[in-house]
Design a protein around this motif. Structure first.
Motif, PDB file in Angstrom:
ATOM      1  N   GLU A  61       0.810  -1.214   0.000  1.00 22.15           N
ATOM      2  CA  GLU A  61       0.000   0.000   0.000  1.00 22.15           C
ATOM      3  C   GLU A  61       0.846   1.268   0.000  1.00 22.15           C
ATOM      4  OE1 GLU A  61      -2.725  -0.061   3.215  1.00 22.15           O
ATOM      5  OE2 GLU A  61      -3.539  -2.049   2.719  1.00 22.15           O
ATOM      6  N   LEU A  65       0.163   4.923  -2.048  1.00 24.95           N
ATOM      7  CA  LEU A  65      -0.105   6.164  -1.312  1.00 24.95           C
ATOM      8  C   LEU A  65       0.878   7.263  -1.689  1.00 24.95           C
ATOM      9  CD1 LEU A  65      -0.894   4.613   2.191  1.00 24.95           C
ATOM     10  CD2 LEU A  65      -2.521   5.832   0.715  1.00 24.95           C
ATOM     11  N   MET A  66       2.157   6.903  -1.814  1.00 24.91           N
ATOM     12  CA  MET A  66       3.172   7.897  -2.186  1.00 24.91           C
ATOM     13  C   MET A  66       2.889   8.437  -3.589  1.00 24.91           C
ATOM     14  SD  MET A  66       5.231   8.325   0.348  1.00 24.91           S
ATOM     15  CE  MET A  66       6.696   9.047  -0.426  1.00 24.91           C
ATOM     16  N   LYS A  67       2.460   7.560  -4.498  1.00 25.36           N
ATOM     17  CA  LYS A  67       2.176   7.978  -5.872  1.00 25.36           C
ATOM     18  C   LYS A  67       1.000   8.948  -5.920  1.00 25.36           C
ATOM     19  CE  LYS A  67       2.747   4.872  -9.033  1.00 25.36           C
ATOM     20  NZ  LYS A  67       2.552   3.700  -9.938  1.00 25.36           N
ATOM     21  N   ASN A  68       0.072   8.797  -4.975  1.00 23.74           N
ATOM     22  CA  ASN A  68      -1.113   9.653  -4.940  1.00 23.74           C
ATOM     23  C   ASN A  68      -0.926  10.856  -4.016  1.00 23.74           C
ATOM     24  OD1 ASN A  68      -2.579   8.001  -6.712  1.00 23.74           O
ATOM     25  ND2 ASN A  68      -3.230   6.656  -5.012  1.00 23.74           N
ATOM     26  N   GLY A  69       0.311  11.079  -3.585  1.00 25.72           N
ATOM     27  CA  GLY A  69       0.615  12.256  -2.767  1.00 25.72           C
ATOM     28  C   GLY A  69       0.143  12.172  -1.336  1.00 25.72           C
ATOM     29  N   LYS A  70      -0.119  11.010  -0.856  1.00 23.80           N
ATOM     30  CA  LYS A  70      -0.575  10.831   0.529  1.00 23.80           C
ATOM     31  C   LYS A  70       0.603  10.390   1.404  1.00 23.80           C
ATOM     32  CE  LYS A  70      -5.267   9.630  -0.923  1.00 23.80           C
ATOM     33  NZ  LYS A  70      -6.344   8.614  -0.849  1.00 23.80           N
ATOM     34  N   ALA A  71       1.584  11.303   1.523  1.00 23.66           N
ATOM     35  CA  ALA A  71       2.816  10.989   2.243  1.00 23.66           C
ATOM     36  C   ALA A  71       2.581  10.721   3.726  1.00 23.66           C
ATOM     37  CB  ALA A  71       3.818  12.133   2.074  1.00 23.66           C
ATOM     38  N   ASP A  72       1.655  11.481   4.342  1.00 24.46           N
ATOM     39  CA  ASP A  72       1.394  11.311   5.771  1.00 24.46           C
ATOM     40  C   ASP A  72       0.835   9.918   6.068  1.00 24.46           C
ATOM     41  OD1 ASP A  72       2.291  13.829   6.232  1.00 24.46           O
ATOM     42  OD2 ASP A  72       0.291  14.749   6.368  1.00 24.46           O
ATOM     43  N   GLU A  73      -0.123   9.489   5.217  1.00 22.95           N
ATOM     44  CA  GLU A  73      -0.689   8.136   5.402  1.00 22.95           C
ATOM     45  C   GLU A  73       0.376   7.061   5.169  1.00 22.95           C
ATOM     46  OE1 GLU A  73      -4.429   7.262   3.532  1.00 22.95           O
ATOM     47  OE2 GLU A  73      -4.951   9.388   3.451  1.00 22.95           O
ATOM     48  N   ALA A  74       1.219   7.301   4.148  1.00 24.65           N
ATOM     49  CA  ALA A  74       2.295   6.351   3.856  1.00 24.65           C
ATOM     50  C   ALA A  74       3.270   6.252   5.019  1.00 24.65           C
ATOM     51  CB  ALA A  74       3.023   6.768   2.580  1.00 24.65           C
TER      52      ALA A  74
END
Length: 427
Positions: A61, A65-74
């Protein structure tokens, strides 16, 4: 050693078996200790598997997440994966310690006695199953024990053995040496006629070999250890011969496997004094012909009966009075489920001498050896049963032959041995 699954599924039976071996309440705690470490090992393994599965899933996952710009979740998931890996490492260390302790405890537990084994604490409680019903040899006045006969006829020399090596290492000479060789050849030929394949094994074995048949750690003090090479002089041919099939899968149509071997045997037994250990009654090196079987569990006790008949036949042909006893729980060997001892009558000493033990180990040895066969019905691997017996141990056989057959004109050789010795009498 006992199968862990057997202990897990038969706790009460294991405890009853150990009680028959006279285990104290304190010693019986080993069973629950085994189950405790087994449970810890399995719990650790289950949690490790779960954590690994979760970590693998989460790791997939992170990239999305990183590809979709969700760094905090990653980042949060990365922290979770790191925590899982840390937990896996800690659990792996705990499981390793549990496995090591489990192995140590399993090696310390003896075999569970067969249901026919009588209760008792020592050899005095062994049960007579076959008595000698014919006349015993009647010796005239002046009859000598075998150590005096040896001096008179120059058959073996214990003092020379002390000079060369130490106490308990006899030197056979002249007709004594020929009698020894004759008995070895006779026993081997009889075994071959009974369908046993002859094996000439090494006389030293490594630690793995000694452990597989149960000599280690139980009999470490009785074995001669070559420390520089970490090799052990064999106490019986059972050890190397049985180990021929270590880590082997045997075809079910090959069972029973029947093997025999002649070897010198070396045993560092505790010293004691008196007539009962004089001469050849107890020595540190002696010759022995061993018979070994690897059998199907459904037929192993029939094979045991066959082995008993084989040893009985040898003693009958040698015309030696003998009896058979079944060992009680307190006298039973560490690895054996059931053992019969053969004892011959020593006429000059007026006592019984043990010359053979015939045992069924069931799966105790084969679990260490990992000797298996594929069950044709279930298609699953099963442990074979292992059996062995002395056929025969020569030192005390020689002692009884010399004493029982002495006459005023010399020592008569049993008729069956004469083609092997080349002489009819020792004079």
């Amino acid at each position: 050693m006992l199968e862990l699954s057997f202990i897990r599924n038969n706790r009460d039976r294991v405890i009853q078996g150990l009680k028959l071996r006279n285990y104290s309440d304190e010693e019986l705690k080993v069973v629950d200790d085994i189950l405790k470490y087994d449970e810890e090992r399995r719990t650790c393994q289950y949690t490790i598997d779960s954590n690994q599965s979760e970590a693998k899933k989460l790791s997939k996952e992170i990239g999305a997440l990183m590809k979709n710009g969700k760094a905090d979740e990653a980042a949060a998931i990365k922290a979770r994966v790191a925590a899982l890996k840390s937990s896996i490492k800690e659990l792996s260390e705990r499981m390793k310690l549990a496995e090591e302790k489990l192995e140590e405890l399993l090696l310390s537990v003896p075999n569970i006695p067969h249901e026919s084994v009588p209760a008792g604490t020592s050899e005095d409680d062994n049960k007579l199953v076959k008595a000698w019903e014919k006349p015993f040899p009647q010796l005239g006045q002046g009859a000598l024990p075998h150590w005096e006969l040896a001096k008179k006829y120059k058959l073996f020399d214990l003092e020379l053995g002390v000079k060369l090596t130490g106490a308990g290492f006899p030197v056979y000479r002249g007709k004594g040496a020929k009698l020894e060789r004759a008995l070895i050849n006779f026993f081997l030929n009889e075994a071959a006629s009974a369908g046993y394949e002859e094996i000439a094994p090494p006389l030293m074995v490594n630690e793995d070999t000694a452990r597989a048949t149960g000599q280690l750690p139980d009999k470490e003090g009785q074995m001669y250890h070559v420390e520089k090479d970490n090799l052990y002089l064999i106490p019986t041919a059972e050890v190397p011969v049985t180990n021929l099939y270590r880590n082997a899968i045997v075809g079910v149509d090959e069972l029973p496997v029947k093997l025999t071997g002649y070897t010198p045997c070396f045993r560092r037994e505790a010293g004691s004094y008196g007539a009962h250990v004089r001469g050849l009654n107890r020595v540190h090196q002696f010759d022995k012909v061993e018979i070994v079987q690897i059998a199907h569990p459904d037929t192993s006790y029939r094979q045991l009966d066959e082995m008993l008949a084989h040893v009985s036949g040898l003693l009958d042909k040698l015309e030696l009075p003998y009896r058979i006893v079944i060992l009680c729980g307190g006298d039973l060997g560490f690895t054996s489920a059931l053992t019969y001892d053969f004892e011959v009558w020593s006429a000059a000493q007026e006592r019984w001498l043990e010359v053979s033990s015939v045992s069924n180990f069931e799966t105790y040895q084969s679990n260490r050896l990992k000797v298996r066969f594929k069950d044709p019905e279930t298609k699953k691997m099963r442990l074979a049963h292992t059996l062995n017996g002395s056929a025969l141990a020569l030192a005390r056989i020689v002692a009884a032959l010399l004493e029982n057959n002495q006459t005023a004109d010399g020592i008569s050789i049993p008729e069956v041995l004469r083609p092997y010795t080349g002489f009819d009498v020792i004079d």
